[in-house]
Design an enzyme around this catalytic site. Structure first.
Site, PDB file in Angstrom:
ATOM      1  N   LYS A 143       0.824  -1.211   0.000  1.00  0.00           N
ATOM      2  CA  LYS A 143       0.000   0.000   0.000  1.00  0.00           C
ATOM      3  C   LYS A 143       0.856   1.257   0.000  1.00  0.00           C
ATOM      4  CE  LYS A 143      -1.835   1.701   4.012  1.00  0.00           C
ATOM      5  NZ  LYS A 143      -1.568   3.140   4.179  1.00  0.00           N
ATOM      6  N   ASN A 144       1.860   1.283   0.877  1.00  0.00           N
ATOM      7  CA  ASN A 144       2.618   2.518   1.045  1.00  0.00           C
ATOM      8  C   ASN A 144       3.575   2.803  -0.113  1.00  0.00           C
ATOM      9  OD1 ASN A 144       1.235   3.056   3.334  1.00  0.00           O
ATOM     10  ND2 ASN A 144       2.910   2.585   4.764  1.00  0.00           N
TER      11      ASN A 144
ATOM     12  N   ARG B 269      -3.939  10.769   4.815  1.00  0.00           N
ATOM     13  CA  ARG B 269      -2.777  11.637   4.933  1.00  0.00           C
ATOM     14  C   ARG B 269      -1.878  11.600   3.699  1.00  0.00           C
ATOM     15  NH1 ARG B 269       0.718  14.195   8.353  1.00  0.00           N
ATOM     16  NH2 ARG B 269       2.881  13.714   7.914  1.00  0.00           N
TER      17      ARG B 269
ATOM     18  N   CYS C 214      -4.925   8.449   9.722  1.00  0.00           N
ATOM     19  CA  CYS C 214      -4.966   7.801  11.033  1.00  0.00           C
ATOM     20  C   CYS C 214      -4.664   8.803  12.147  1.00  0.00           C
ATOM     21  CB  CYS C 214      -3.926   6.696  11.110  1.00  0.00           C
ATOM     22  SG  CYS C 214      -4.360   5.215  10.200  1.00  0.00           S
TER      23      CYS C 214
ATOM     24  N   ARG D 183       1.262  14.652  13.584  1.00  0.00           N
ATOM     25  CA  ARG D 183       1.688  14.417  12.208  1.00  0.00           C
ATOM     26  C   ARG D 183       1.693  15.662  11.323  1.00  0.00           C
ATOM     27  NH1 ARG D 183      -0.652   8.738  10.192  1.00  0.00           N
ATOM     28  NH2 ARG D 183       1.286   8.704   9.054  1.00  0.00           N
TER      29      ARG D 183
ATOM     30  N   ASP E 270       5.657  19.841   8.201  1.00  0.00           N
ATOM     31  CA  ASP E 270       6.667  20.904   8.116  1.00  0.00           C
ATOM     32  C   ASP E 270       7.921  20.480   7.343  1.00  0.00           C
ATOM     33  OD1 ASP E 270       6.816  19.199  10.405  1.00  0.00           O
ATOM     34  OD2 ASP E 270       8.438  20.423  11.201  1.00  0.00           O
TER      35      ASP E 270
ATOM     36  N   ASP F 215       4.624   0.512  11.992  1.00  0.00           N
ATOM     37  CA  ASP F 215       3.383  -0.056  11.452  1.00  0.00           C
ATOM     38  C   ASP F 215       3.186  -1.526  11.838  1.00  0.00           C
ATOM     39  OD1 ASP F 215       2.724   2.327  10.329  1.00  0.00           O
ATOM     40  OD2 ASP F 215       3.104   1.738   8.253  1.00  0.00           O
TER      41      ASP F 215
ATOM     42  N   ARG G 185      -9.073   0.173   4.600  1.00  0.00           N
ATOM     43  CA  ARG G 185      -8.164   1.114   3.943  1.00  0.00           C
ATOM     44  C   ARG G 185      -6.843   0.428   3.600  1.00  0.00           C
ATOM     45  NH1 ARG G 185      -6.520   5.432   7.717  1.00  0.00           N
ATOM     46  NH2 ARG G 185      -4.947   5.461   6.118  1.00  0.00           N
TER      47      ARG G 185
HETATM   48  C1  UD1 Z   1       4.591   6.765   6.476  1.00  0.00           C
HETATM   49  C2  UD1 Z   1       3.624   5.621   6.298  1.00  0.00           C
HETATM   50  C3  UD1 Z   1       3.088   5.195   7.669  1.00  0.00           C
HETATM   51  C4  UD1 Z   1       4.230   4.881   8.613  1.00  0.00           C
HETATM   52  C5  UD1 Z   1       5.235   6.028   8.677  1.00  0.00           C
HETATM   53  C6  UD1 Z   1       6.470   5.709   9.472  1.00  0.00           C
HETATM   54  C7  UD1 Z   1       2.604   5.987   4.145  1.00  0.00           C
HETATM   55  C8  UD1 Z   1       1.372   6.342   3.392  1.00  0.00           C
HETATM   56  N1  UD1 Z   1       2.515   6.055   5.475  1.00  0.00           N
HETATM   57  O1  UD1 Z   1       3.859   7.843   7.048  1.00  0.00           O
HETATM   58  O2  UD1 Z   1       2.264   4.035   7.463  1.00  0.00           O
HETATM   59  O3  UD1 Z   1       3.704   4.656   9.905  1.00  0.00           O
HETATM   60  O4  UD1 Z   1       5.656   6.370   7.341  1.00  0.00           O
HETATM   61  O5  UD1 Z   1       7.079   4.575   8.986  1.00  0.00           O
HETATM   62  O6  UD1 Z   1       3.609   5.633   3.590  1.00  0.00           O
HETATM   63  N2  UD1 Z   1       6.842  14.355  10.915  1.00  0.00           N
HETATM   64  C9  UD1 Z   1       6.978  15.688  11.200  1.00  0.00           C
HETATM   65  N3  UD1 Z   1       6.973  16.584  10.174  1.00  0.00           N
HETATM   66  C10 UD1 Z   1       6.824  16.189   8.868  1.00  0.00           C
HETATM   67  C11 UD1 Z   1       6.701  14.826   8.588  1.00  0.00           C
HETATM   68  C12 UD1 Z   1       6.711  13.917   9.630  1.00  0.00           C
HETATM   69  O7  UD1 Z   1       7.095  16.075  12.371  1.00  0.00           O
HETATM   70  O8  UD1 Z   1       6.827  17.052   7.984  1.00  0.00           O
HETATM   71  C13 UD1 Z   1       6.872  13.358  12.013  1.00  0.00           C
HETATM   72  C14 UD1 Z   1       5.592  12.541  12.146  1.00  0.00           C
HETATM   73  O9  UD1 Z   1       4.628  13.195  12.917  1.00  0.00           O
HETATM   74  C15 UD1 Z   1       6.121  11.277  12.786  1.00  0.00           C
HETATM   75  C16 UD1 Z   1       7.505  11.116  12.171  1.00  0.00           C
HETATM   76  O10 UD1 Z   1       7.864  12.400  11.691  1.00  0.00           O
HETATM   77  O11 UD1 Z   1       6.239  11.441  14.175  1.00  0.00           O
HETATM   78  C17 UD1 Z   1       7.599  10.119  11.045  1.00  0.00           C
HETATM   79  O12 UD1 Z   1       6.609  10.421  10.081  1.00  0.00           O
HETATM   80  P1  UD1 Z   1       6.787  10.043   8.545  1.00  0.00           P
HETATM   81  O13 UD1 Z   1       7.964   9.161   8.374  1.00  0.00           O
HETATM   82  O14 UD1 Z   1       6.737  11.299   7.745  1.00  0.00           O
HETATM   83  O15 UD1 Z   1       5.480   9.200   8.270  1.00  0.00           O
HETATM   84  P2  UD1 Z   1       4.487   9.310   7.049  1.00  0.00           P
HETATM   85  O16 UD1 Z   1       5.244   9.518   5.787  1.00  0.00           O
HETATM   86  O17 UD1 Z   1       3.368  10.213   7.379  1.00  0.00           O
END
Ligand code: UD1
Length: 458
Positions: A58-59, A130, A154, A159, A162, A344, A436
Protein backbone atom coordinates in the site's frame (compact mmCIF):
# COMPACT_ATOMS: atom_id res chain seq x y z
CA UNK A 1 2.22 -12.67 -17.99
CA UNK A 2 2.12 -10.56 -21.15
CA UNK A 3 1.60 -6.99 -20.15
CA UNK A 4 -1.29 -5.35 -21.96
CA UNK A 5 -0.43 -2.42 -24.18
CA UNK A 6 -1.39 0.90 -22.70
CA UNK A 7 -3.80 2.57 -25.03
CA UNK A 8 -6.10 5.52 -24.79
CA UNK A 9 -9.01 3.08 -25.07
CA UNK A 10 -7.91 1.09 -22.02
CA UNK A 11 -7.21 4.18 -20.00
CA UNK A 12 -10.66 5.60 -20.22
CA UNK A 13 -11.95 7.01 -16.99
CA UNK A 14 -15.47 5.90 -17.70
CA UNK A 15 -15.07 2.66 -19.57
CA UNK A 16 -15.46 -0.70 -17.88
CA UNK A 17 -13.91 -2.85 -20.55
CA UNK A 18 -11.62 -5.86 -20.47
CA UNK A 19 -8.66 -6.65 -22.65
CA UNK A 20 -8.55 -10.34 -21.85
CA UNK A 21 -6.16 -9.82 -18.90
CA UNK A 22 -8.36 -8.53 -16.14
CA UNK A 23 -11.47 -6.50 -15.76
CA UNK A 24 -11.42 -2.81 -15.03
CA UNK A 25 -13.03 -3.06 -11.64
CA UNK A 26 -12.89 0.44 -10.44
CA UNK A 27 -12.43 3.90 -11.74
CA UNK A 28 -13.05 6.09 -8.76
CA UNK A 29 -15.17 5.92 -5.59
CA UNK A 30 -13.66 4.89 -2.30
CA UNK A 31 -16.71 3.45 -0.56
CA UNK A 32 -15.94 -0.15 -1.36
CA UNK A 33 -17.77 -2.23 1.18
CA UNK A 34 -21.51 -2.23 1.83
CA UNK A 35 -21.90 0.17 4.73
CA UNK A 36 -23.98 -2.20 6.90
CA UNK A 37 -21.14 -4.76 7.12
CA UNK A 38 -18.92 -2.46 9.11
CA UNK A 39 -17.73 -4.87 11.82
CA UNK A 40 -15.84 -8.15 11.98
CA UNK A 41 -16.76 -11.11 14.14
CA UNK A 42 -13.94 -13.47 15.05
CA UNK A 43 -14.30 -16.71 16.98
CA UNK A 44 -10.98 -17.61 18.51
CA UNK A 45 -9.16 -20.89 18.92
CA UNK A 46 -8.25 -22.13 15.44
CA UNK A 47 -4.66 -22.74 14.49
CA UNK A 48 -3.76 -21.31 11.07
CA UNK A 49 -2.78 -23.57 8.20
CA UNK A 50 -2.55 -22.93 4.46
CA UNK A 51 -1.51 -20.21 2.01
CA UNK A 52 -1.98 -16.44 2.04
CA UNK A 53 -1.12 -14.40 -1.04
CA UNK A 54 0.49 -11.11 -0.07
CA UNK A 55 -0.68 -8.00 -1.92
CA UNK A 56 1.39 -5.17 -3.36
CA UNK A 57 2.61 -2.63 -0.80
CA UNK A 58 0.00 0.00 0.00
CA UNK A 59 2.62 2.52 1.05
CA UNK A 60 4.48 2.12 -2.26
CA UNK A 61 1.34 1.93 -4.42
CA UNK A 62 -0.01 5.28 -3.20
CA UNK A 63 3.28 7.03 -4.06
CA UNK A 64 3.46 5.36 -7.49
CA UNK A 65 0.03 6.76 -8.25
CA UNK A 66 1.14 10.28 -7.26
CA UNK A 67 4.32 9.97 -9.35
CA UNK A 68 2.17 9.48 -12.45
CA UNK A 69 1.27 13.18 -12.09
CA UNK A 70 4.85 14.03 -13.10
CA UNK A 71 4.41 13.03 -16.75
CA UNK A 72 1.88 13.59 -19.53
CA UNK A 73 2.56 10.03 -20.72
CA UNK A 74 0.67 6.88 -19.61
CA UNK A 75 2.21 4.94 -16.72
CA UNK A 76 1.35 1.39 -15.71
CA UNK A 77 1.94 -0.38 -12.40
CA UNK A 78 1.45 -4.08 -11.72
CA UNK A 79 1.04 -5.95 -8.40
CA UNK A 80 -1.03 -3.05 -7.05
CA UNK A 81 -3.47 -3.54 -4.13
CA UNK A 82 -6.32 -2.13 -6.22
CA UNK A 83 -9.17 -3.01 -3.87
CA UNK A 84 -7.81 -1.07 -0.89
CA UNK A 85 -9.82 1.86 0.37
CA UNK A 86 -6.72 4.10 0.36
CA UNK A 87 -5.90 3.23 -3.26
CA UNK A 88 -9.43 4.12 -4.29
CA UNK A 89 -9.32 7.34 -2.31
CA UNK A 90 -6.10 8.24 -4.11
CA UNK A 91 -7.71 7.31 -7.46
CA UNK A 92 -10.58 9.63 -6.64
CA UNK A 93 -8.22 12.52 -5.85
CA UNK A 94 -6.10 11.95 -8.97
CA UNK A 95 -9.21 11.70 -11.13
CA UNK A 96 -10.31 15.06 -9.71
CA UNK A 97 -6.93 16.56 -10.65
CA UNK A 98 -7.41 15.39 -14.26
CA UNK A 99 -5.70 11.99 -14.39
CA UNK A 100 -7.48 9.07 -16.01
CA UNK A 101 -7.23 6.11 -13.68
CA UNK A 102 -8.11 2.50 -14.40
CA UNK A 103 -7.68 -0.08 -11.65
CA UNK A 104 -8.01 -3.67 -12.82
CA UNK A 105 -8.90 -6.80 -10.91
CA UNK A 106 -5.56 -8.39 -11.83
CA UNK A 107 -3.71 -5.71 -9.87
CA UNK A 108 -2.80 -3.49 -12.82
CA UNK A 109 -3.21 0.27 -12.43
CA UNK A 110 -3.14 2.37 -15.60
CA UNK A 111 -2.68 6.05 -15.04
CA UNK A 112 -2.51 8.92 -17.48
CA UNK A 113 -2.21 12.58 -16.48
CA UNK A 114 -2.21 13.99 -20.02
CA UNK A 115 -3.40 17.29 -18.65
CA UNK A 116 -3.73 18.60 -15.13
CA UNK A 117 -7.21 20.10 -14.79
CA UNK A 118 -6.73 21.69 -11.40
CA UNK A 119 -3.88 22.09 -8.93
CA UNK A 120 -6.26 22.33 -5.95
CA UNK A 121 -6.74 19.24 -3.77
CA UNK A 122 -9.86 20.00 -1.72
CA UNK A 123 -10.60 19.12 1.90
CA UNK A 124 -13.29 16.58 1.07
CA UNK A 125 -10.83 14.39 -0.82
CA UNK A 126 -7.70 14.98 1.27
CA UNK A 127 -9.22 14.58 4.75
CA UNK A 128 -9.69 10.82 4.33
CA UNK A 129 -6.03 10.03 3.89
CA UNK A 130 -2.78 11.64 4.93
CA UNK A 131 -0.92 10.30 1.87
CA UNK A 132 -2.94 12.80 -0.23
CA UNK A 133 -0.29 15.37 0.66
CA UNK A 134 2.03 13.48 -1.71
CA UNK A 135 0.36 15.15 -4.70
CA UNK A 136 1.97 18.41 -3.56
CA UNK A 137 5.50 17.69 -4.84
CA UNK A 138 4.45 16.40 -8.27
CA UNK A 139 1.93 19.24 -8.87
CA UNK A 140 4.40 21.90 -7.79
CA UNK A 141 7.12 20.44 -10.00
CA UNK A 142 4.92 20.01 -13.06
CA UNK A 143 2.60 23.02 -12.80
CA UNK A 144 4.52 25.46 -10.58
CA UNK A 145 1.68 25.60 -8.09
CA UNK A 146 -0.48 23.53 -5.77
CA UNK A 147 -3.12 24.19 -3.11
CA UNK A 148 -3.54 21.21 -0.80
CA UNK A 149 -5.90 20.97 2.11
CA UNK A 150 -4.04 19.92 5.27
CA UNK A 151 -4.18 16.11 5.41
CA UNK A 152 -6.22 13.75 7.62
CA UNK A 153 -5.65 9.99 8.00
CA UNK A 154 -4.97 7.80 11.03
CA UNK A 155 -5.18 9.58 14.38
CA UNK A 156 -1.69 8.62 15.50
CA UNK A 157 -0.25 11.86 16.75
CA UNK A 158 -0.19 15.36 15.40
CA UNK A 159 1.69 14.42 12.21
CA UNK A 160 2.67 17.81 10.78
CA UNK A 161 4.04 18.29 7.24
CA UNK A 162 6.67 20.90 8.12
CA UNK A 163 9.52 18.77 6.72
CA UNK A 164 7.80 18.46 3.36
CA UNK A 165 7.36 22.24 3.25
CA UNK A 166 10.93 22.84 4.41
CA UNK A 167 12.12 20.85 1.38
CA UNK A 168 9.97 22.75 -1.11
CA UNK A 169 11.01 26.12 0.37
CA UNK A 170 14.68 25.15 0.03
CA UNK A 171 13.95 24.46 -3.64
CA UNK A 172 12.62 28.00 -4.09
CA UNK A 173 8.89 27.54 -3.55
CA UNK A 174 6.85 30.14 -1.70
CA UNK A 175 4.56 28.54 0.85
CA UNK A 176 1.58 30.08 2.56
CA UNK A 177 -0.91 28.49 4.95
CA UNK A 178 -4.37 29.89 4.37
CA UNK A 179 -7.80 28.64 5.45
CA UNK A 180 -6.61 25.08 6.15
CA UNK A 181 -4.77 24.95 2.82
CA UNK A 182 -1.08 24.82 2.00
CA UNK A 183 -0.58 27.12 -0.97
CA UNK A 184 2.72 26.46 -2.72
CA UNK A 185 4.02 28.52 -5.63
CA UNK A 186 7.11 28.16 -7.82
CA UNK A 187 6.20 30.08 -10.98
CA UNK A 188 9.74 29.91 -12.35
CA UNK A 189 10.14 26.24 -11.48
CA UNK A 190 11.90 24.47 -8.61
CA UNK A 191 15.67 24.62 -8.19
CA UNK A 192 17.93 21.85 -6.92
CA UNK A 193 19.09 22.28 -3.30
CA UNK A 194 20.91 20.46 -0.51
CA UNK A 195 18.27 19.59 2.06
CA UNK A 196 19.17 18.08 5.42
CA UNK A 197 16.12 16.75 7.22
CA UNK A 198 16.37 17.30 11.00
CA UNK A 199 14.85 13.83 11.49
CA UNK A 200 13.80 11.01 9.21
CA UNK A 201 10.44 11.32 7.45
CA UNK A 202 9.18 8.82 4.90
CA UNK A 203 6.62 11.16 3.37
CA UNK A 204 8.90 14.22 3.20
CA UNK A 205 11.65 12.16 1.51
CA UNK A 206 9.18 10.88 -1.08
CA UNK A 207 7.42 14.17 -1.72
CA UNK A 208 10.64 16.14 -2.17
CA UNK A 209 12.28 13.34 -4.21
CA UNK A 210 9.37 13.40 -6.67
CA UNK A 211 9.53 17.19 -6.99
CA UNK A 212 13.31 17.12 -7.48
CA UNK A 213 13.05 14.85 -10.54
CA UNK A 214 11.78 17.86 -12.53
CA UNK A 215 13.73 20.62 -10.75
CA UNK A 216 16.56 22.53 -12.37
CA UNK A 217 19.90 21.12 -11.21
CA UNK A 218 20.89 18.72 -8.48
CA UNK A 219 19.05 18.04 -5.24
CA UNK A 220 20.71 16.18 -2.38
CA UNK A 221 18.53 14.83 0.44
CA UNK A 222 20.53 14.17 3.62
CA UNK A 223 19.10 12.17 6.51
CA UNK A 224 16.64 10.75 3.96
CA UNK A 225 14.38 7.81 4.84
CA UNK A 226 15.54 4.40 3.60
CA UNK A 227 12.28 2.42 3.58
CA UNK A 228 11.93 -0.23 0.83
CA UNK A 229 8.87 1.68 -0.44
CA UNK A 230 11.11 4.70 -1.13
CA UNK A 231 13.58 2.53 -3.02
CA UNK A 232 10.65 1.14 -5.02
CA UNK A 233 9.34 4.62 -5.73
CA UNK A 234 12.80 5.75 -6.82
CA UNK A 235 13.12 2.75 -9.13
CA UNK A 236 9.76 3.55 -10.72
CA UNK A 237 10.87 7.17 -11.22
CA UNK A 238 14.13 5.95 -12.78
CA UNK A 239 12.07 3.80 -15.17
CA UNK A 240 10.22 7.02 -16.06
CA UNK A 241 13.53 8.69 -16.92
CA UNK A 242 14.51 10.29 -13.60
CA UNK A 243 18.16 10.44 -12.53
CA UNK A 244 18.42 9.25 -8.93
CA UNK A 245 21.34 7.81 -6.96
CA UNK A 246 21.71 6.63 -3.38
CA UNK A 247 18.30 4.96 -2.95
CA UNK A 248 18.21 2.90 0.24
CA UNK A 249 20.90 5.09 1.85
CA UNK A 250 20.41 8.20 3.95
CA UNK A 251 21.73 10.45 1.16
CA UNK A 252 19.74 10.56 -2.07
CA UNK A 253 20.99 12.57 -5.05
CA UNK A 254 18.54 13.61 -7.76
CA UNK A 255 19.56 15.34 -10.97
CA UNK A 256 16.55 17.13 -12.43
CA UNK A 257 15.44 16.38 -16.01
CA UNK A 258 13.16 18.47 -18.23
CA UNK A 259 10.45 15.82 -18.54
CA UNK A 260 9.62 12.25 -17.54
CA UNK A 261 8.17 9.53 -19.75
CA UNK A 262 5.72 6.66 -19.40
CA UNK A 263 6.87 3.33 -17.96
CA UNK A 264 5.74 0.00 -16.53
CA UNK A 265 6.80 -0.97 -13.02
CA UNK A 266 5.89 -3.79 -10.61
CA UNK A 267 5.05 -2.67 -7.05
CA UNK A 268 6.95 -4.49 -4.27
CA UNK A 269 5.08 -6.86 -1.90
CA UNK A 270 3.59 -5.37 1.26
CA UNK A 271 6.07 -5.97 4.08
CA UNK A 272 3.61 -4.74 6.70
CA UNK A 273 0.90 -7.13 5.52
CA UNK A 274 3.55 -9.90 5.46
CA UNK A 275 4.63 -9.06 9.01
CA UNK A 276 1.02 -8.88 10.19
CA UNK A 277 0.33 -12.45 9.08
CA UNK A 278 3.63 -13.56 10.65
CA UNK A 279 2.41 -12.14 13.97
CA UNK A 280 -0.97 -13.86 13.40
CA UNK A 281 0.81 -17.23 13.19
CA UNK A 282 2.97 -16.29 16.18
CA UNK A 283 -0.17 -15.73 18.24
CA UNK A 284 -2.55 -18.39 16.90
CA UNK A 285 0.07 -21.04 16.08
CA UNK A 286 0.15 -23.19 12.96
CA UNK A 287 1.99 -23.11 9.65
CA UNK A 288 1.30 -20.72 6.83
CA UNK A 289 2.95 -20.10 3.48
CA UNK A 290 2.94 -16.38 2.64
CA UNK A 291 3.04 -16.22 -1.14
CA UNK A 292 4.61 -13.60 -3.36
CA UNK A 293 6.66 -11.84 -0.69
CA UNK A 294 10.14 -11.45 0.78
CA UNK A 295 11.97 -11.67 4.08
CA UNK A 296 14.88 -9.36 3.25
CA UNK A 297 13.01 -6.17 4.13
CA UNK A 298 11.65 -7.60 7.40
CA UNK A 299 14.89 -8.44 9.22
CA UNK A 300 13.96 -6.24 12.20
CA UNK A 301 10.75 -8.26 12.75
CA UNK A 302 12.04 -11.70 11.81
CA UNK A 303 14.96 -11.50 14.27
CA UNK A 304 12.64 -11.02 17.28
CA UNK A 305 10.13 -13.59 15.94
CA UNK A 306 12.83 -16.23 15.66
CA UNK A 307 14.23 -15.16 19.03
CA UNK A 308 10.76 -15.65 20.49
CA UNK A 309 10.55 -19.18 19.11
CA UNK A 310 9.15 -19.06 15.57
CA UNK A 311 10.46 -20.65 12.40
CA UNK A 312 10.57 -18.43 9.31
CA UNK A 313 12.12 -19.41 5.98
CA UNK A 314 12.20 -17.87 2.52
CA UNK A 315 11.35 -20.44 -0.15
CA UNK A 316 11.58 -18.88 -3.63
CA UNK A 317 8.89 -16.19 -3.76
CA UNK A 318 7.17 -17.60 -0.67
CA UNK A 319 7.86 -17.30 3.03
CA UNK A 320 7.10 -20.26 5.28
CA UNK A 321 6.02 -19.28 8.81
CA UNK A 322 5.58 -21.79 11.63
CA UNK A 323 4.94 -21.90 15.36
CA UNK A 324 4.41 -25.17 17.11
CA UNK A 325 2.40 -25.75 20.29
CA UNK A 326 4.49 -23.87 22.80
CA UNK A 327 3.95 -20.17 23.45
CA UNK A 328 6.46 -17.53 22.33
CA UNK A 329 8.97 -16.01 24.72
CA UNK A 330 8.59 -12.36 25.70
CA UNK A 331 10.88 -10.08 23.65
CA UNK A 332 11.70 -6.36 23.80
CA UNK A 333 11.52 -4.19 20.70
CA UNK A 334 11.76 -0.48 19.87
CA UNK A 335 10.26 1.12 16.77
CA UNK A 336 12.58 3.18 14.58
CA UNK A 337 12.83 4.36 10.98
CA UNK A 338 13.89 1.62 8.55
CA UNK A 339 15.92 -0.59 8.91
CA UNK A 340 14.69 -0.51 12.52
CA UNK A 341 11.49 -2.17 13.72
CA UNK A 342 8.53 -0.71 11.76
CA UNK A 343 6.06 1.36 13.77
CA UNK A 344 3.38 -0.06 11.45
CA UNK A 345 4.00 -3.51 12.99
CA UNK A 346 4.09 -2.41 16.61
CA UNK A 347 0.40 -3.01 17.42
CA UNK A 348 0.41 -6.46 15.81
CA UNK A 349 3.60 -7.42 17.68
CA UNK A 350 2.00 -6.27 20.91
CA UNK A 351 -1.12 -8.37 20.26
CA UNK A 352 1.19 -11.34 19.68
CA UNK A 353 3.06 -10.70 22.95
CA UNK A 354 -0.15 -10.68 25.05
CA UNK A 355 0.12 -14.45 25.44
CA UNK A 356 3.90 -14.75 25.61
CA UNK A 357 5.86 -16.59 28.30
CA UNK A 358 7.22 -13.93 30.66
CA UNK A 359 7.07 -10.31 29.55
CA UNK A 360 8.15 -8.02 26.71
CA UNK A 361 8.66 -4.28 26.42
CA UNK A 362 7.70 -2.22 23.39
CA UNK A 363 9.03 1.33 22.97
CA UNK A 364 7.45 3.55 20.31
CA UNK A 365 9.79 6.27 19.07
CA UNK A 366 8.21 7.25 15.72
CA UNK A 367 4.71 8.44 16.66
CA UNK A 368 3.72 9.95 19.98
CA UNK A 369 0.19 8.57 20.18
CA UNK A 370 0.37 5.02 18.99
CA UNK A 371 -0.80 2.91 21.93
CA UNK A 372 -4.52 3.34 21.36
CA UNK A 373 -4.94 -0.41 20.97
CA UNK A 374 -3.73 -0.96 24.57
CA UNK A 375 -7.03 -0.28 26.41
CA UNK A 376 -8.89 -2.44 23.90
CA UNK A 377 -6.41 -5.34 24.28
CA UNK A 378 -6.74 -4.98 28.07
CA UNK A 379 -10.52 -5.27 27.73
CA UNK A 380 -9.83 -8.66 26.17
CA UNK A 381 -7.78 -9.70 29.22
CA UNK A 382 -4.28 -8.58 28.24
CA UNK A 383 -1.92 -7.32 30.96
CA UNK A 384 -0.26 -4.19 29.57
CA UNK A 385 1.13 -1.17 31.40
CA UNK A 386 2.07 1.98 29.51
CA UNK A 387 4.68 4.39 30.81
CA UNK A 388 5.46 7.27 28.50
CA UNK A 389 6.37 5.82 25.13
CA UNK A 390 6.96 2.31 26.48
CA UNK A 391 4.55 -0.52 27.17
CA UNK A 392 5.24 -3.60 29.27
CA UNK A 393 3.29 -6.63 28.19
CA UNK A 394 3.06 -9.46 30.69
CA UNK A 395 1.93 -12.68 29.06
CA UNK A 396 -1.47 -14.05 30.14
CA UNK A 397 -2.82 -17.60 29.87
CA UNK A 398 -5.84 -16.60 27.82
CA UNK A 399 -7.65 -13.70 26.18
CA UNK A 400 -11.42 -13.37 26.22
CA UNK A 401 -13.59 -12.22 23.32
CA UNK A 402 -15.10 -8.73 23.65
CA UNK A 403 -16.62 -5.95 21.59
CA UNK A 404 -13.74 -3.65 20.66
CA UNK A 405 -13.05 -0.68 18.45
CA UNK A 406 -9.93 0.94 17.06
CA UNK A 407 -9.22 4.26 15.50
CA UNK A 408 -6.23 3.46 13.33
CA UNK A 409 -5.36 0.93 10.70
CA UNK A 410 -2.70 -1.15 12.44
CA UNK A 411 -4.51 -1.01 15.81
CA UNK A 412 -7.61 -2.45 14.12
CA UNK A 413 -5.71 -5.41 12.74
CA UNK A 414 -4.05 -6.01 16.12
CA UNK A 415 -7.51 -6.49 17.61
CA UNK A 416 -8.39 -8.95 14.85
CA UNK A 417 -5.23 -10.93 15.69
CA UNK A 418 -6.17 -10.97 19.37
CA UNK A 419 -9.61 -12.23 18.35
CA UNK A 420 -7.99 -15.23 16.64
CA UNK A 421 -6.97 -16.67 20.03
CA UNK A 422 -9.54 -15.15 22.38
CA UNK A 423 -12.08 -17.45 23.96
CA UNK A 424 -15.53 -16.91 22.49
CA UNK A 425 -16.50 -14.09 20.18
CA UNK A 426 -14.69 -10.85 19.42
CA UNK A 427 -16.45 -8.13 17.47
CA UNK A 428 -14.18 -5.45 16.00
CA UNK A 429 -16.23 -2.37 15.20
CA UNK A 430 -15.46 0.44 12.75
CA UNK A 431 -13.45 -1.67 10.35
CA UNK A 432 -13.33 1.28 7.98
CA UNK A 433 -9.63 1.66 8.78
CA UNK A 434 -8.95 -2.02 8.15
CA UNK A 435 -10.43 -1.84 4.67
CA UNK A 436 -8.16 1.11 3.94
CA UNK A 437 -5.06 -1.03 4.30
CA UNK A 438 -5.67 -4.80 4.20
CA UNK A 439 -6.85 -6.43 0.98
CA UNK A 440 -9.39 -9.24 1.44
CA UNK A 441 -8.42 -9.80 5.06
CA UNK A 442 -11.52 -11.87 5.82
CA UNK A 443 -10.97 -14.12 2.80
CA UNK A 444 -7.24 -14.44 3.51
CA UNK A 445 -7.74 -15.43 7.15
CA UNK A 446 -10.69 -17.72 6.38
CA UNK A 447 -8.48 -19.42 3.80
CA UNK A 448 -6.06 -20.49 6.55
CA UNK A 449 -8.78 -21.76 8.86
CA UNK A 450 -9.73 -18.71 10.96
CA UNK A 451 -13.37 -18.30 11.93
CA UNK A 452 -14.04 -14.72 10.87
CA UNK A 453 -16.83 -12.90 9.05
CA UNK A 454 -18.16 -9.46 8.28
CA UNK A 455 -21.22 -8.45 10.26
CA UNK A 456 -23.14 -5.26 10.90
CA UNK A 457 -22.12 -3.11 13.82
CA UNK A 458 -24.52 -3.59 16.72
C1 UD1 B 1 4.59 6.76 6.48
C2 UD1 B 1 3.62 5.62 6.30
C3 UD1 B 1 3.09 5.20 7.67
C4 UD1 B 1 4.23 4.88 8.61
C5 UD1 B 1 5.23 6.03 8.68
C6 UD1 B 1 6.47 5.71 9.47
C7 UD1 B 1 2.60 5.99 4.15
C8 UD1 B 1 1.37 6.34 3.39
N1 UD1 B 1 2.52 6.06 5.48
O1 UD1 B 1 3.86 7.84 7.05
O2 UD1 B 1 2.26 4.04 7.46
O3 UD1 B 1 3.70 4.66 9.91
O4 UD1 B 1 5.66 6.37 7.34
O5 UD1 B 1 7.08 4.58 8.99
O6 UD1 B 1 3.61 5.63 3.59
N2 UD1 B 1 6.84 14.35 10.91
C9 UD1 B 1 6.98 15.69 11.20
N3 UD1 B 1 6.97 16.58 10.17
C10 UD1 B 1 6.82 16.19 8.87
C11 UD1 B 1 6.70 14.83 8.59
C12 UD1 B 1 6.71 13.92 9.63
O7 UD1 B 1 7.10 16.08 12.37
O8 UD1 B 1 6.83 17.05 7.98
C13 UD1 B 1 6.87 13.36 12.01
C14 UD1 B 1 5.59 12.54 12.15
O9 UD1 B 1 4.63 13.20 12.92
C15 UD1 B 1 6.12 11.28 12.79
C16 UD1 B 1 7.51 11.12 12.17
O10 UD1 B 1 7.86 12.40 11.69
O11 UD1 B 1 6.24 11.44 14.18
C17 UD1 B 1 7.60 10.12 11.04
O12 UD1 B 1 6.61 10.42 10.08
P1 UD1 B 1 6.79 10.04 8.54
O13 UD1 B 1 7.96 9.16 8.37
O14 UD1 B 1 6.74 11.30 7.75
O15 UD1 B 1 5.48 9.20 8.27
P2 UD1 B 1 4.49 9.31 7.05
O16 UD1 B 1 5.24 9.52 5.79
O17 UD1 B 1 3.37 10.21 7.38
Amino acid sequence: MNQPKITEEIISANAKQTDGQGQVIEIIHSDVKPSHLNALRVRGGNRLKGDIKISGAKNAALKHMCAALLTDQPVQFTNMPVTLGDVRTMAELLDYLGMTVALRSDGVAMLHAKEIKTTIAPYDLVRKMRASVLVLGPLLARCGQADISMPGGCAIGTRPIDLHLMGFKAMGAEIELDGGYVKARAPKGLKGAHITFPFVSVGATENVMMAATLAEGITVLSNAAREPEIVDQGNALIAMGAKIEGLGTSEIRIEGVSSLNGATHACIPDRIETGTYMCAVGLAGGEVRLKNTRTDFLASLIGPLIGAGMEIKQDGNDVFVHRNGSHLKGIDIMTEPYPGFATDLQAQFMAMMTMCKGAGMITETVFENRFMHVPELCRMGADITVQGNSAIIRGVEKLKGAEVMATDLRASVALVLAGLVAEGETVVNRIYHLDRGYENIVEKLTGVGADIERVSER
